[in-house]
Design a protein around this motif. Structure first.
Motif, short mmCIF file in Angstrom:
data_model
loop_
_atom_site.label_atom_id
_atom_site.label_comp_id
_atom_site.label_asym_id
_atom_site.label_seq_id
_atom_site.Cartn_x
_atom_site.Cartn_y
_atom_site.Cartn_z
N ASN A 85 0.84 -1.21 0.00
CA ASN A 85 0.00 0.00 0.00
C ASN A 85 0.87 1.25 0.00
OD1 ASN A 85 -1.41 2.17 2.05
ND2 ASN A 85 -2.86 1.28 0.60
N SER A 86 1.94 1.23 0.79
CA SER A 86 2.83 2.39 0.89
C SER A 86 3.61 2.63 -0.39
CB SER A 86 3.81 2.18 2.05
OG SER A 86 4.82 3.16 2.08
N VAL A 87 4.05 1.57 -1.03
CA VAL A 87 4.93 1.70 -2.21
C VAL A 87 4.14 1.87 -3.50
CG1 VAL A 87 6.72 0.58 -3.58
CG2 VAL A 87 6.75 0.37 -1.10
N PHE A 88 3.09 1.07 -3.68
CA PHE A 88 2.36 1.06 -4.94
C PHE A 88 0.95 1.63 -4.84
CE2 PHE A 88 5.26 -2.69 -5.17
CZ PHE A 88 6.11 -2.20 -6.15
N GLY A 89 0.54 2.00 -3.64
CA GLY A 89 -0.82 2.48 -3.48
C GLY A 89 -1.83 1.37 -3.66
N LEU A 90 -1.35 0.12 -3.52
CA LEU A 90 -2.19 -1.05 -3.74
C LEU A 90 -3.18 -1.21 -2.59
CD1 LEU A 90 -2.37 -3.38 -5.85
CD2 LEU A 90 -0.97 -4.74 -4.29
N ASN A 91 -4.36 -1.67 -2.90
CA ASN A 91 -5.36 -1.94 -1.87
C ASN A 91 -4.79 -2.87 -0.80
OD1 ASN A 91 -7.64 -4.03 -0.95
ND2 ASN A 91 -8.58 -2.02 -1.27
N TYR A 92 -5.08 -2.57 0.45
CA TYR A 92 -4.53 -3.33 1.58
C TYR A 92 -4.79 -4.82 1.43
CZ TYR A 92 -3.97 -4.97 6.42
OH TYR A 92 -3.59 -5.67 7.54
N HIS A 93 -6.01 -5.20 1.08
CA HIS A 93 -6.36 -6.61 1.00
C HIS A 93 -5.72 -7.30 -0.21
CE1 HIS A 93 -9.68 -4.84 3.47
NE2 HIS A 93 -9.34 -5.88 4.22
N ALA A 94 -5.48 -6.53 -1.27
CA ALA A 94 -4.77 -7.09 -2.43
C ALA A 94 -3.32 -7.40 -2.04
CB ALA A 94 -4.81 -6.12 -3.60
N GLY A 95 -2.72 -6.53 -1.22
CA GLY A 95 -1.37 -6.76 -0.72
C GLY A 95 -1.30 -8.00 0.14
N LEU A 96 -2.33 -8.22 0.94
CA LEU A 96 -2.39 -9.44 1.75
C LEU A 96 -2.37 -10.68 0.87
CD1 LEU A 96 -5.11 -8.72 4.51
CD2 LEU A 96 -2.66 -9.04 4.86
#
Length: 499
Positions: free
Chosen positions: A155-166
């Motif tokens: 989320n911090s690096v790519f602005g990716l959705n938190y749950h997608a990062g999970l």
């Protein structure tokens, strides 16, 4: 999609691809459960040392600890680091060699529950069952902290959705843990530990020099004044109990299944001293780096107009890296956070799955199970525990520090005293071990949920009362119960084994 975004993405894809490749490459080496869970006791000192420390440090080192420093918790951070360094040194010194020897002497044990059961000759199998319950419980919590770190990083690096990062973190960790086993986990941990070390050394030096340079240089007094503002009343309020609680983190090292199992898997007793020195040097430099990045990061990021709140404070390392390096290099160093998360999660999943498959499935349910069946059960267990941990980490506001703290105290307060008594006190009995394990676990969980507002004593880190409860109860019950003569004789044999 900018060029910087693509550069960082390529760095992450390259890193994740290497991790998966290592897992697939080592899949063919797992011909037995001993290979899958312990690498056939053939791992060298460098890999053992960095694997042990990397799997120990977790994302707490690169996110939880710097975040705590960023918010002004410098005293708690420093005392905790001191406790951990002392604890890991004593663990290497007093547990590593005796545990390797003792685990071989008592049935060539390859998991911690199996070792405890063999060492105390538990005919009721209660010790195995209770051990596995606690291992699965606390490792699930611990693994959840790793998934939280992965999600926050993406989320911090790519602005990716938190749950997608999970989901990404889950898939990659499962790929190389399920396929490669212990050898893959140790190899990837070695790579990850090396990356963490380099990231801290280089980044800390750059932060120190860059603060006093550029168009808006910052003086030493500015750094100190900014620190005082962030610290607030923490400098005055951090009392003796806080120091004891922070130092008590060191007790955890005596009972961490995913760490002390590394002692059992090293190639020879003669290489333990070398591994200890490597591990301690890694720890000291890495913890200094984490504390400096967290503390100086407050000033460094302000130069770029960046201020983090209490929720995002744990991303101080990633925010610093992104402003310090070109995109691709930043991406490589940001993988250190991913490395810390994955190196812990994979080790915990493997330790938990080995406990279920080796000690419950083969030890109790199907004693004549073939190696293939044991490995399949282990892989299924890895998948199941990972899913439960994923569910526990769904809240974006989850604190990495809090999750790690609870799991750490759970292991240290339950298994720590038993491991020490198993190695050094012949008189310990199975009944004493079971009673101590149960008592320590209950005290840890209850103490954790009682707020300090009830009484100041409950502000003490729960690992202390849990450790003492387990130790005292084990000793008392052991004295009151009869010792098995065969176990006593085997203990004497173990003590006479050559180093």
């Amino acid at each position: 999609m900018t060029a910087q975004f693509i550069a960082k993405l390529l760095a992450f894809v390259l890193y994740l691809g290497i991790m998966i490749y290592v897992g697939l490459k080592n899949a063919s080496k797992n011909n037995s459960s001993a290979d899958f869970f312990l690498g056939g006791r053939k791992v060298g000192p460098w890999v053992t040392a960095l694997s042990a420390e990397a799997s120990d440090s977790s994302a707490w080192l690169l996110m939880g600890l710097p975040g705590l420093c960023y918010l002004g918790g410098i005293q708690e951070s420093v005392w905790t680091a001191v406790g951990l360094i002392i604890g890991t040194y004593l663990s290497w010194l007093f547990v590593a060699k005796p545990l390797r020897k003792c685990s071989i002497a008592f049935g060539d044990s390859i998991t911690i529950p199996e070792f405890l059961s063999n060492r105390f000759k538990d005919k009721t199998h209660l010790l195995s069952i209770v051990s596995v319950i606690f291992i699965v419980l606390f490792f699930t919590i611990y693994t959840a902290s790793g998934f939280v770190a992965c999600a926050k990083l993406f989320n911090s690096v790519f602005g990716l959705n938190y749950h997608a990062g999970l989901a990404i973190g889950l898939v990659v960790i499962l790929c190389y843990t399920i396929t490669g086993g212990y050898t893959a986990v140790c190899t990837t941990d070695f790579i990850q530990g090396s990356l963490i070390f380099v990231a801290f050394v280089i980044s800390t030096i750059i932060v120190i020099f860059s603060i006093g340079s550029g168009n808006t240089p910052v003086s030493v007094s500015d750094v100190f004044n900014n620190f005082q503002t962030l610290a607030g009343t923490e400098l005055q309020s951090f009392n003796g109990m806080g120091i004891v609680s922070a130092l008590a983190w060191g007790l955890g090292y005596f009972g961490m299944p995913h760490i002390i199992v590394r002692f059992m898997g090293i190639r020879s007793n003669s290489e333990i001293g070398k591994a200890r020195r490597i591990g301690i040097v890694w720890m000291v430099i890495s913890y200094i780096g984490a504390i400096l990045i967290g503390t100086l990061g407050t000033v460094y990021l302000k130069k770029y107009g960046i201020t983090l709140d209490s929720v995002s404070a744990e991303t101080v390392f990633s925010a610093t890296m992104q402003n310090m390096y070109p995109a691709f290099i930043a991406g490589i160093f940001l993988c250190a956070i991913l490395a810390a998360s994955m190196s812990t999660a994979d080790s915990q999943l493997l330790a938990a799955s080995s406990a279920v498959s080796q000690d419950i499935f083969k030890g109790l349910i199907k004693k004549d199970a073939e190696e293939k069946d044991v490995l399949n059960v282990s892989r299924f267990t890895v998948f199941l525990i990972a899913l439960i941990a994923l569910f526990m980490s769904l809240n974006p506001n989850s604190s990495i520090f809090s999750l790690v703290s609870f799991a750490w105290s759970g292991f240290g307060g339950t298994f720590g005293p038993l491991v020490l008594l198993a190695l050094y006190w012949k008189r310990t009995t199975a009944a004493g071990a079971i009673a101590g394990l149960v008592c320590g676990g209950i005290v840890d969980v209850i103490w954790h949920y009682i707020p300090s507002s009830v009484a100041p004593i409950f502000g003490l880190y729960e690992i202390v009362p849990a450790f003492l409860a387990c130790l005292i109860v084990t000793v008392i019950v052991s004295i009151c119960t009869k010792q098995d003569e065969e176990v006593a004789a085997k203990f004497e044999e173990y003590k006479k084994m050559e180093d």
